[in-house]
Write a protein that holds these residues in place. Structure first.
Motif, short mmCIF file in Angstrom:
data_model
loop_
_atom_site.label_atom_id
_atom_site.label_comp_id
_atom_site.label_asym_id
_atom_site.label_seq_id
_atom_site.Cartn_x
_atom_site.Cartn_y
_atom_site.Cartn_z
N PRO A 6 38.41 55.67 26.70
CA PRO A 6 38.52 54.60 27.70
C PRO A 6 37.97 53.30 27.16
O PRO A 6 37.22 53.29 26.17
CB PRO A 6 37.69 55.13 28.87
CG PRO A 6 36.75 56.12 28.27
CD PRO A 6 37.47 56.72 27.10
N VAL A 7 38.34 52.20 27.81
CA VAL A 7 37.99 50.88 27.32
C VAL A 7 37.28 50.08 28.42
O VAL A 7 37.80 49.97 29.54
CB VAL A 7 39.23 50.10 26.86
CG1 VAL A 7 38.84 48.72 26.35
CG2 VAL A 7 39.99 50.87 25.79
N LEU A 8 36.12 49.54 28.08
CA LEU A 8 35.40 48.63 28.97
C LEU A 8 35.57 47.22 28.42
O LEU A 8 35.15 46.93 27.30
CB LEU A 8 33.91 49.00 29.04
CG LEU A 8 33.05 48.07 29.92
CD1 LEU A 8 33.47 48.15 31.38
CD2 LEU A 8 31.57 48.43 29.78
N ILE A 9 36.18 46.35 29.23
CA ILE A 9 36.35 44.95 28.85
C ILE A 9 35.25 44.14 29.53
O ILE A 9 35.23 44.04 30.76
CB ILE A 9 37.74 44.43 29.25
CG1 ILE A 9 38.83 45.26 28.59
CG2 ILE A 9 37.89 42.96 28.86
CD1 ILE A 9 40.22 44.98 29.13
N VAL A 10 34.34 43.62 28.76
CA VAL A 10 33.23 42.83 29.29
C VAL A 10 33.63 41.36 29.28
O VAL A 10 34.04 40.83 28.25
CB VAL A 10 31.95 43.05 28.46
CG1 VAL A 10 30.82 42.15 28.97
CG2 VAL A 10 31.53 44.51 28.48
N LEU B 101 36.30 55.74 37.57
CA LEU B 101 37.37 54.77 37.43
C LEU B 101 38.32 55.15 36.29
O LEU B 101 39.54 54.96 36.40
CB LEU B 101 36.79 53.37 37.17
CG LEU B 101 35.93 52.76 38.29
CD1 LEU B 101 35.47 51.36 37.88
CD2 LEU B 101 36.69 52.70 39.60
N TRP B 102 37.78 55.66 35.20
CA TRP B 102 38.59 55.98 34.04
C TRP B 102 39.45 57.23 34.24
O TRP B 102 40.30 57.55 33.40
CB TRP B 102 37.71 56.12 32.81
CG TRP B 102 37.30 54.79 32.24
CD1 TRP B 102 38.05 53.65 32.20
CD2 TRP B 102 36.07 54.47 31.61
NE1 TRP B 102 37.35 52.63 31.59
CE2 TRP B 102 36.13 53.10 31.22
CE3 TRP B 102 34.90 55.18 31.33
CZ2 TRP B 102 35.08 52.45 30.56
CZ3 TRP B 102 33.85 54.55 30.68
CH2 TRP B 102 33.94 53.19 30.29
N GLN B 103 39.24 57.93 35.32
CA GLN B 103 40.12 59.06 35.62
C GLN B 103 41.52 58.58 36.00
O GLN B 103 42.50 59.33 35.85
CB GLN B 103 39.53 59.91 36.75
CG GLN B 103 38.28 60.67 36.35
CD GLN B 103 37.64 61.40 37.51
OE1 GLN B 103 38.15 61.37 38.63
NE2 GLN B 103 36.53 62.08 37.25
N ASN B 104 41.61 57.34 36.47
CA ASN B 104 42.90 56.80 36.93
C ASN B 104 43.45 55.69 36.03
O ASN B 104 44.63 55.37 36.10
CB ASN B 104 42.76 56.25 38.35
CG ASN B 104 42.32 57.32 39.33
OD1 ASN B 104 42.85 58.43 39.34
ND2 ASN B 104 41.32 56.99 40.15
N ARG C 79 42.66 53.74 31.99
CA ARG C 79 41.84 53.71 30.78
C ARG C 79 41.05 52.44 30.65
O ARG C 79 40.19 52.32 29.77
CB ARG C 79 42.72 53.90 29.54
CG ARG C 79 43.29 55.30 29.38
CD ARG C 79 44.00 55.47 28.06
NE ARG C 79 43.15 55.14 26.95
CZ ARG C 79 43.39 54.13 26.10
NH1 ARG C 79 44.44 53.36 26.26
NH2 ARG C 79 42.58 53.90 25.08
N PHE C 80 41.34 51.46 31.50
CA PHE C 80 40.65 50.18 31.42
C PHE C 80 39.75 49.96 32.64
O PHE C 80 40.06 50.39 33.75
CB PHE C 80 41.65 49.02 31.34
CG PHE C 80 42.46 49.01 30.09
CD1 PHE C 80 41.94 48.50 28.91
CD2 PHE C 80 43.75 49.53 30.08
CE1 PHE C 80 42.69 48.49 27.74
CE2 PHE C 80 44.50 49.53 28.92
CZ PHE C 80 43.98 49.00 27.75
N ALA C 81 38.66 49.27 32.41
CA ALA C 81 37.81 48.76 33.48
C ALA C 81 37.22 47.45 32.98
O ALA C 81 37.03 47.25 31.77
CB ALA C 81 36.69 49.74 33.84
N VAL C 82 36.94 46.55 33.91
CA VAL C 82 36.37 45.25 33.57
C VAL C 82 34.95 45.19 34.09
O VAL C 82 34.67 45.63 35.21
CB VAL C 82 37.20 44.09 34.18
CG1 VAL C 82 36.54 42.75 33.91
CG2 VAL C 82 38.62 44.11 33.61
N MET C 83 34.05 44.67 33.28
CA MET C 83 32.68 44.37 33.75
C MET C 83 32.44 42.89 33.54
O MET C 83 32.60 42.38 32.42
CB MET C 83 31.64 45.19 32.99
CG MET C 83 30.22 45.00 33.53
SD MET C 83 29.08 46.25 32.91
CE MET C 83 28.99 45.81 31.17
N ALA C 84 32.09 42.19 34.61
CA ALA C 84 31.98 40.73 34.54
C ALA C 84 30.63 40.27 35.07
O ALA C 84 30.17 40.73 36.11
CB ALA C 84 33.09 40.07 35.35
#
Length: 307
Positions: free
Chosen positions: A9-13, A94-97, A99-104
């Motif tokens: 999975p990928v976390l985009i900060v 979140l990554w179960q649905n 592969r991306f999530a954003v943290m801001a």
């Protein structure tokens, strides 16, 4: 970025100095990737001060699902360690649905807690927290700095001695753990099973400072002074030891007039922005985006095809 395994999975900060446009960019990315946003802002989590903390507006919250915005009261205790634990557990769901999530956000300790992990520190009890808060209110910062130096002589290199919140927290840990704070700080990075792309919005200093000044004026017009005034009887809470609240409390105490308080909010916000930029400069993994140009195309281009 940490690795390029396609299955991870990928976390985009999305980070950068205050007032640089993080919220808008995070929403644009989340909408494009159909994912959700974790707020990494240590003050926007408190529900009573949305104007003062420039929290996402109702329209922005409706545009993309946000987490950790307005979910606690200023009476509640929250820390970077708690954020690390709760955010990591949320990310797994979140990554179960997607592969991306954003943290801001701009609370760099919160971002580091999730990306790199922080040391295991003791949970501070209400009794210790109240004891240290009373000590600070009675004696002031200089006394607390001297007290911390006695408890932990090595803290000088780890704690910003000009920051009351950092000094108070270090004392709390010393008293709670029964050993020096510096001894508990290993600085070891924790392994993570996800990739990180860290984006920071960069603006020329004159443009950024002008945006900050105009945003403070807009916050005042939106009712910031009334918002903080309603919390005056709780002004000793650590959650309210923040830019905007401190200056308005001083105005209400009669030690600062309204015009000076507003000017001081803008000045202290600019100082905070400079600290954020200094923090980011120490991180070689940051990908900078030119804030004077369209941000979304550059942000999406920073996600390598192998991801």
């Amino acid at each position: 970025m940490i690795g390029r395994n396609q299955q991870r999975p990928v976390l985009i900060v999305v980070t950068g100095p205050t007032g640089s446009g993080k919220t808008a960019l995070a929403i644009d990315i989340a909408r494009r990737l159909d994912c959700e946003i974790i707020s990494a802002d240590s003050r926007q989590i408190f529900s009573e001060i949305p104007i003062t903390t420039a929290a996402p507006t109702p329209d922005e919250l409706a545009a993309a699902r946000h987490h950790f915005v307005g979910t606690l009261s200023v009476e509640d205790y929250f820390s970077a360690a708690m954020f690390e634990d709760q955010a990591l557990r949320l990310l797994k769901r979140l990554w179960q649905n997607n592969r991306f999530a954003v943290m801001a956000g701009g609370s760099m300790m919160y971002i580091d807690a999730v990306v790199n992990g922080i040391d295991e520190l003791p949970t501070i009890t209400d009794a210790v927290r109240q004891q240290v808060a009373s000590m600070y209110q009675e004696h002031g910062l200089d006394y607390m700095v001297d007290y911390l130096r006695r408890l932990d002589p090595a803290a000088e290199g780890r704690v910003d001695m000009r920051n009351p919140r950092r000094v108070v927290h270090a004392i709390e840990i010393c008293l709670q753990a029964g050993e020096p704070y510096s001894r508990l700080c290993t600085g070891r990075r924790k392994p993570r099973d996800f990739d990180v792309i860290k984006l920071a919005i960069s603006l020329p200093r004159d443009i950024l400072f002008d945006r900050i000044n105009r945003r403070v004026d807009a916050m005042v017009a939106a009712g910031m002074i009334d918002e903080v005034t309603r919390l005056y009887d709780r002004r000793t809470l650590n959650s309210l030891n923040t830019v905007g609240c401190k200056e308005i409390f001083a105005m209400l105490d009669g030690t600062m007039d309204r015009e000076t308080a507003i000017a001081r909010i803008a000045k202290n916000t600019r100082v905070y922005a400079k600290k954020q930029m200094t923090w980011l400069q120490r991180d070689p993994t940051v990908i900078y985006l030119d804030g004077t140009r369209p941000l979304l195309p550059a942000a999406l281009a920073a996600i390598p095809p192998t991801i």
